[in-house]
Scaffold this motif. Structure first.
Motif, mmCIF file in Angstrom:
data_model
loop_
_atom_site.group_PDB
_atom_site.id
_atom_site.type_symbol
_atom_site.label_atom_id
_atom_site.label_comp_id
_atom_site.label_asym_id
_atom_site.label_seq_id
_atom_site.Cartn_x
_atom_site.Cartn_y
_atom_site.Cartn_z
ATOM 1 N N ASP A 282 0.812 -1.218 0.000
ATOM 2 C CA ASP A 282 0.000 0.000 0.000
ATOM 3 C C ASP A 282 0.853 1.279 0.000
ATOM 4 O OD1 ASP A 282 1.059 -0.370 2.475
ATOM 5 O OD2 ASP A 282 -0.778 0.099 3.593
ATOM 6 N N THR A 283 2.157 1.161 -0.242
ATOM 7 C CA THR A 283 3.031 2.338 -0.233
ATOM 8 C C THR A 283 2.763 3.219 -1.450
ATOM 9 O OG1 THR A 283 4.766 1.127 0.948
ATOM 10 C CG2 THR A 283 5.421 3.127 -0.245
ATOM 11 N N THR A 284 2.528 4.502 -1.179
ATOM 12 C CA THR A 284 2.375 5.486 -2.269
ATOM 13 C C THR A 284 3.339 6.670 -2.099
ATOM 14 O OG1 THR A 284 0.611 6.604 -1.025
ATOM 15 C CG2 THR A 284 -0.049 4.915 -2.618
ATOM 16 N N ASP A 285 3.935 6.815 -0.911
ATOM 17 C CA ASP A 285 4.807 7.944 -0.597
ATOM 18 C C ASP A 285 6.243 7.437 -0.541
ATOM 19 O OD1 ASP A 285 5.825 10.342 0.152
ATOM 20 O OD2 ASP A 285 4.926 10.411 2.138
ATOM 21 N N TRP A 286 7.001 7.735 -1.615
ATOM 22 C CA TRP A 286 8.362 7.182 -1.707
ATOM 23 C C TRP A 286 9.323 8.239 -2.265
ATOM 24 C CZ3 TRP A 286 10.922 6.382 -6.496
ATOM 25 C CH2 TRP A 286 12.152 5.727 -6.405
ATOM 26 N N PRO A 287 10.460 8.495 -1.582
ATOM 27 C CA PRO A 287 11.486 9.380 -2.138
ATOM 28 C C PRO A 287 12.589 8.554 -2.790
ATOM 29 C CG PRO A 287 11.853 9.123 0.199
ATOM 30 C CD PRO A 287 10.670 8.256 -0.140
ATOM 31 N N CYS A 288 13.109 9.054 -3.905
ATOM 32 C CA CYS A 288 14.221 8.359 -4.546
ATOM 33 C C CYS A 288 15.496 8.571 -3.734
ATOM 34 C CB CYS A 288 14.407 8.866 -5.970
ATOM 35 S SG CYS A 288 14.908 10.599 -6.091
ATOM 36 N N THR A 289 16.557 7.860 -4.094
ATOM 37 C CA THR A 289 17.805 7.909 -3.329
ATOM 38 C C THR A 289 18.394 9.321 -3.304
ATOM 39 O OG1 THR A 289 18.236 5.628 -3.986
ATOM 40 C CG2 THR A 289 20.086 6.897 -3.102
ATOM 41 N N GLU A 290 18.423 10.010 -4.461
ATOM 42 C CA GLU A 290 19.012 11.347 -4.536
ATOM 43 C C GLU A 290 18.260 12.327 -3.649
ATOM 44 O OE1 GLU A 290 18.330 9.428 -6.991
ATOM 45 O OE2 GLU A 290 20.132 9.158 -8.208
ATOM 46 N N CYS A 291 16.925 12.293 -3.684
ATOM 47 C CA CYS A 291 16.145 13.228 -2.873
ATOM 48 C C CYS A 291 16.266 12.898 -1.391
ATOM 49 C CB CYS A 291 14.673 13.193 -3.294
ATOM 50 S SG CYS A 291 14.377 13.872 -4.956
ATOM 51 N N ALA A 292 16.324 11.615 -1.052
ATOM 52 C CA ALA A 292 16.464 11.238 0.351
ATOM 53 C C ALA A 292 17.798 11.717 0.915
ATOM 54 C CB ALA A 292 16.329 9.727 0.503
ATOM 55 N N GLN A 293 18.870 11.630 0.099
ATOM 56 C CA GLN A 293 20.173 12.110 0.557
ATOM 57 C C GLN A 293 20.195 13.633 0.686
ATOM 58 O OE1 GLN A 293 22.879 10.482 -2.308
ATOM 59 N NE2 GLN A 293 22.866 8.414 -1.402
ATOM 60 N N ALA A 294 19.541 14.320 -0.249
ATOM 61 C CA ALA A 294 19.544 15.785 -0.217
ATOM 62 C C ALA A 294 18.772 16.330 0.974
ATOM 63 C CB ALA A 294 18.949 16.345 -1.502
ATOM 64 N N THR A 295 17.759 15.585 1.430
ATOM 65 C CA THR A 295 16.953 16.047 2.556
ATOM 66 C C THR A 295 17.307 15.333 3.842
ATOM 67 O OG1 THR A 295 15.241 14.434 1.978
ATOM 68 C CG2 THR A 295 15.016 16.648 1.071
ATOM 69 N N ASP A 296 18.446 14.638 3.842
ATOM 70 C CA ASP A 296 18.937 13.948 5.040
ATOM 71 C C ASP A 296 17.921 12.944 5.566
ATOM 72 O OD1 ASP A 296 20.808 13.344 6.946
ATOM 73 O OD2 ASP A 296 20.157 14.903 8.349
ATOM 74 N N GLY A 297 17.185 12.329 4.639
ATOM 75 C CA GLY A 297 16.241 11.293 5.013
ATOM 76 C C GLY A 297 14.975 11.797 5.631
ATOM 77 N N LYS A 298 14.790 13.145 5.666
ATOM 78 C CA LYS A 298 13.610 13.721 6.311
ATOM 79 C C LYS A 298 12.675 14.358 5.287
ATOM 80 C CE LYS A 298 16.205 14.670 10.535
ATOM 81 N NZ LYS A 298 16.639 15.704 11.501
ATOM 82 N N ALA A 299 12.715 13.881 4.086
ATOM 83 C CA ALA A 299 11.882 14.457 3.037
ATOM 84 C C ALA A 299 10.418 14.249 3.355
ATOM 85 C CB ALA A 299 12.211 13.801 1.699
ATOM 86 N N SER A 300 9.635 15.274 3.082
ATOM 87 C CA SER A 300 8.196 15.164 3.294
ATOM 88 C C SER A 300 7.490 15.929 2.193
ATOM 89 C CB SER A 300 7.800 15.729 4.659
ATOM 90 O OG SER A 300 8.147 17.095 4.729
ATOM 91 N N LEU A 301 6.313 15.537 1.933
ATOM 92 C CA LEU A 301 5.540 16.213 0.912
ATOM 93 C C LEU A 301 5.206 17.631 1.373
ATOM 94 C CD1 LEU A 301 3.055 13.503 -0.333
ATOM 95 C CD2 LEU A 301 4.904 14.564 -1.620
ATOM 96 N N VAL A 302 5.406 18.607 0.499
ATOM 97 C CA VAL A 302 5.074 19.999 0.800
ATOM 98 C C VAL A 302 4.053 20.461 -0.220
ATOM 99 C CG1 VAL A 302 7.297 20.541 1.823
ATOM 100 C CG2 VAL A 302 7.002 20.798 -0.634
ATOM 101 N N ALA A 303 3.282 21.469 0.189
ATOM 102 C CA ALA A 303 2.268 21.992 -0.726
ATOM 103 C C ALA A 303 2.947 22.704 -1.883
ATOM 104 C CB ALA A 303 1.346 22.952 0.025
ATOM 105 N N SER A 304 2.598 22.314 -3.064
ATOM 106 C CA SER A 304 3.190 22.925 -4.251
ATOM 107 C C SER A 304 2.642 24.326 -4.447
ATOM 108 C CB SER A 304 2.881 22.070 -5.485
ATOM 109 O OG SER A 304 3.249 22.755 -6.653
ATOM 110 N N PRO A 305 3.486 25.277 -4.838
ATOM 111 C CA PRO A 305 2.972 26.620 -5.109
ATOM 112 C C PRO A 305 1.992 26.638 -6.269
ATOM 113 C CG PRO A 305 5.261 26.412 -5.843
ATOM 114 C CD PRO A 305 4.946 25.196 -5.063
ATOM 115 N N GLN A 306 2.031 25.577 -7.097
ATOM 116 C CA GLN A 306 1.083 25.526 -8.204
ATOM 117 C C GLN A 306 -0.241 24.920 -7.783
ATOM 118 O OE1 GLN A 306 1.894 26.889 -10.959
ATOM 119 N NE2 GLN A 306 4.024 27.271 -10.450
ATOM 120 N N GLY A 307 -0.276 24.422 -6.522
ATOM 121 C CA GLY A 307 -1.483 23.722 -6.126
ATOM 122 C C GLY A 307 -2.667 24.627 -5.883
ATOM 123 N N GLY A 308 -2.413 25.882 -5.453
ATOM 124 C CA GLY A 308 -3.495 26.797 -5.163
ATOM 125 C C GLY A 308 -4.162 27.298 -6.422
ATOM 126 N N PRO A 309 -5.267 27.972 -6.246
ATOM 127 C CA PRO A 309 -5.955 28.520 -7.417
ATOM 128 C C PRO A 309 -5.111 29.592 -8.090
ATOM 129 C CG PRO A 309 -6.921 29.360 -5.383
ATOM 130 C CD PRO A 309 -5.961 28.298 -4.986
#
Length: 734
Positions: A282-309
């Protein structure tokens, strides 16, 4: 016969393809705007030709005619412009005229670009000829170097501001060709057009509109292309795990389950099958190796600036300070040139009755003025209420005296150098640190609009450096400040009559030439004039760029700089010539006279006006103890005529004796005919008593009451006594 018919058809189609206003068939939207052809009317026209033409207005809706310009209006403009000759190509049909009404230059819009006309595509869509067009000022900063290439096309560029070379007003480091920035504006549109270096948008667009760049009010051209970003809609579907366990390969993606490809939640450009990376079903939230290293393993989904109206184009338009280039067309007529007084009075309506209190100690007028403009709550539109400490002068007299002393002390300040009445700007480091140049420009604007005297002490060279008048006229050694080290060095080089003396003069001034960037070898006497011109320009323009820019910005106060820039020839005398000496004729014409309606009083007042004019003549030639300046000061509170004229206009009425009709006059008038009336008048003149009648004035309303006396000697005595007493109450050193 067939060939002739065919040729006529071709010729006819060619005529239809030509713009009906400029007669050119060119179709370059970046330079001429969109070319619109109405086949049913056999009419083609460039959009920018329509916007800049003087006699056509947008009276229809956007879907009528050509973007709201009705066909009948366009044809009417064709007939109007058919009588006007273009100053560029000398052909008929010139539909674009200079916005300055006194200027008679007309031109086709494409010819205007060749003749350096500037058309502003905002507000009333004005066009200006080279003599009246706006210009940019140069900014010198120690941390900026002059560019060597256009920041858009990257071709080489001469860092000299001109019609064809513009710069960014914010970073001052981005320079570009006019045609380059016009094509960039056409491509980027209103919502993406910005400086290529500093990314500034608001100031950059405002400055480019002022300098004649057309910015279409639409999205960028790359946003309007069909399927322009279709590749962005393609979803990444590939497993990038080190070992792919899917039997169908890395590019296979099931809709659900172990072998569904899920993408990195941060970059979206990496994917994996759940099974291949050991993830849960049931996993849908996954960071790739490069992004996990860049965020020190603490990557989390953030609201995209394009998400708002997304903000609508309409809301962007309201937030922008730039007016639409389509929504309006010339709501007002061009300002007419007139006298400096009329043009300055046009700035007066912005003044507010709310006054700002100013106390002045002794003759510290400039210090008080600087303290005033440096207040955090200072508003130049507020009226001035001046009070000199230890004085009993009325407010209007104090204000006039303050403004007069202020102009005198500004002339004597460290900001200016040179002989009295012909000052150049001086380069003073302390004044630069204190931003005194800006404050002085602000104070001069306030003096001119608030009723102060003319400036009168600018040299012609300083006026030319500030307002580019006369335009494109080179400065010479005679324009430099006399008796300075730089002037003596340049004069020695200019006066060298042989190559030997020229070489000696150059060697003696080598440090100055090094500073000016003119340390080039001189091999012939013919190179002398070019060297002298470069040295004069360096001394008066290049090294003075920051003081010139700051005093210009100070003169922007209350709109004075813009008004002078529109009519530089009109204001030249106001800045560069001493005030015209008062004369009896000038003072006589200055006052309007209000006569009584009663015939008896009218006869007496007519005689007093004759006394008044004779008294002015005697004051002018020195036969009276009262000068014309004293009389003007008594009546209006001003010792000399203000630059903006006297407001309200000065007026005269009359002060009659308490018993204006002599005893017995009425009885004789009732008793018998005209002879009795004449007798009564003679009797009244004989018994008339002139004691106790003195002139009165109200400087605030510029109103003067003249005493009605029986003789000129009585009138003169009364005027001299009252005005002398008034003058003694004023400062002894004026």
């Amino acid at each position: 016969m067939k060939k002739k018919v065919k040729r006529s058809k071709v010729a006819g189609s060619a005529v239809e393809e030509c713009c009906v206003l400029c007669r050119l068939s060119d179709d370059d939207p970046a330079l001429f705007g969109e070319k619109v052809t109405l086949k049913e009317h056999k009419l083609s026209v460039h959009y920018l030709c329509l916007l800049t033409s003087c006699g056509v207005y947008q009276r229809g809706e956007e879907d009528e005619g050509v973007f709201g310009f009705l066909v009948n209006d366009i044809k009417q403009e064709m007939r109007r412009s058919a009588r006007l000759t273009c100053t560029g190509c000398k052909k008929k049909g010139a539909c674009v005229g200079c916005f300055v009404r006194s200027c008679r230059k007309t031109i086709h819009f494409p010819c205007g670009r060749k003749q350096k006309f500037i058309s502003q595509f905002t507000d009333s869509f004005p066009s200006y000829c080279p003599d009246h067009s706006p210009f940019q000022s140069f900014c010198v900063s120690s941390d900026l170097s002059l560019p060597q290439s256009c920041s858009i096309c990257l071709d080489s560029i001469d860092p000299i501001l001109s019609y064809s070379v513009l710069k960014c007003p914010s970073c001052h480091a981005s320079w570009f060709h006019r045609e380059c920035v016009q094509r960039q504006a056409h491509s980027a549109g209103l919502f993406f057009f910005r400086c290529t270096l500093c990314n500034n948008k608001e100031n950059f667009q405002e400055e480019m509109l002022r300098m004649g760049i057309y910015i279409p009010e639409r999205d960028a051209s790359w946003e309007l292309e069909a399927n322009a970003y279709s590749e962005l809609l393609e979803v990444y579907k590939r497993c990038d795990a080190l070992t792919c366990l899917c039997d169908h390969g890395r590019t296979h993606s099931a809709k659900t389950g172990w072998f569904e490809v899920i993408r990195c939640r941060l970059c979206g450009s990496r994917g994996t099958h759940r099974k291949c990376s050991g993830l849960k079903l049931d996993t849908t939230d996954w960071p790739c190796t490069e992004c996990a290293q860049a965020t020190d393993g603490k990557a989390s989904l953030v609201a995209s600036p394009q998400g708002g109206p997304r903000r609508s184009l309409l809301s962007k338009r309201h937030r922008s300070s730039i007016h639409s280039s389509i929504s309006c067309k010339r709501p007002s007529l061009p300002a007419a040139s007139g006298s400096p007084e009329d043009l300055l009075q046009a700035l007066a309506p912005q003044l507010r009755p709310l006054g700002v209190q100013l106390e002045v100690s002794g003759d510290q007028v400039l210090a008080a003025g600087l303290e005033l403009v440096r207040r955090s709550d200072f508003n130049p539109a507020h009226s001035l209420s001046v009070r000199f400490i230890d004085s009993l002068w009325d407010s209007d007299t104090s204000r006039q005296y303050f403004l007069k002393l202020l102009v005198q002390q500004i002339q004597d300040s460290v900001v200016f150098e040179g002989p009295d009445g012909s000052k150049n700007l001086a380069l003073n480091s302390q004044a630069l640190r204190d931003d005194l140049y800006f404050d002085v420009g602000c104070l001069l604007s306030i003096c001119l609009v608030h009723g102060g005297p003319p400036v009168g002490f600018f040299s012609r060279a300083l006026y030319q450096c500030l307002f580019n008048f006369p335009a494109n006229r080179p400065l010479t050694v005679c324009h430099m400040t006399p008796d300075t080290r730089f002037t003596r060095q340049v004069s020695r080089i200019a006066e060298a009559q042989s190559l030997h003396k020229l070489t000696e003069a150059v060697a003696a001034s080598w440090d100055f030439l090094e500073l000016a960037g003119c340390n080039r070898p001189i091999n012939s006497l013919e190179e002398r004039d070019a060297l002298v011109e470069d040295l004069v320009n360096f001394t008066m323009i290049t090294r003075m760029q920051l003081p010139l820019q700051r005093i210009r910005e100070g003169l922007q106060t209350l709109g004075v700089f813009d008004q002078v820039q529109l009519f530089p020839s009109v204001f030249c005398g106001l800045f560069c010539e001493a005030a015209v000496r008062l004369s009896a004729q000038t003072l006589s014409q200055l006052f309007s006279v209000g006569f009584s309606s009663q015939e008896e009083r009218l006869n007496r007042e007519t005689a007093v006006i004759s006394f008044w004019r004779h008294f002015l003549l005697e004051s002018e030639v020195g036969k009276s103890s009262i000068s014309l300046q004293d009389l003007l000061l008594f009546a209006t509170g001003a010792e000399e005529l203000p630059a903006a004229g006297l407001l309200p206009p000065p007026s005269i009425s009359f002060l009659h004796p308490f018993n204006s009709s002599p005893p017995g006059a009425e009885e004789e008038e009732d008793g018998g005919g005209g002879g009795g009336e004449k007798k009564a008048s003679r009797a009244g003149t004989k018994d008339w008593k002139d004691e106790g009648l003195f002139p009165q004035s109200d400087p605030a309303s510029k109103h003067l009451l003249l005493p009605v006396t029986s003789s000129y000697q009585a009138f003169k005595s009364s005027m001299e006594q009252a005005i002398s007493h008034h003058v003694h109450l004023l400062p002894t050193k004026r």
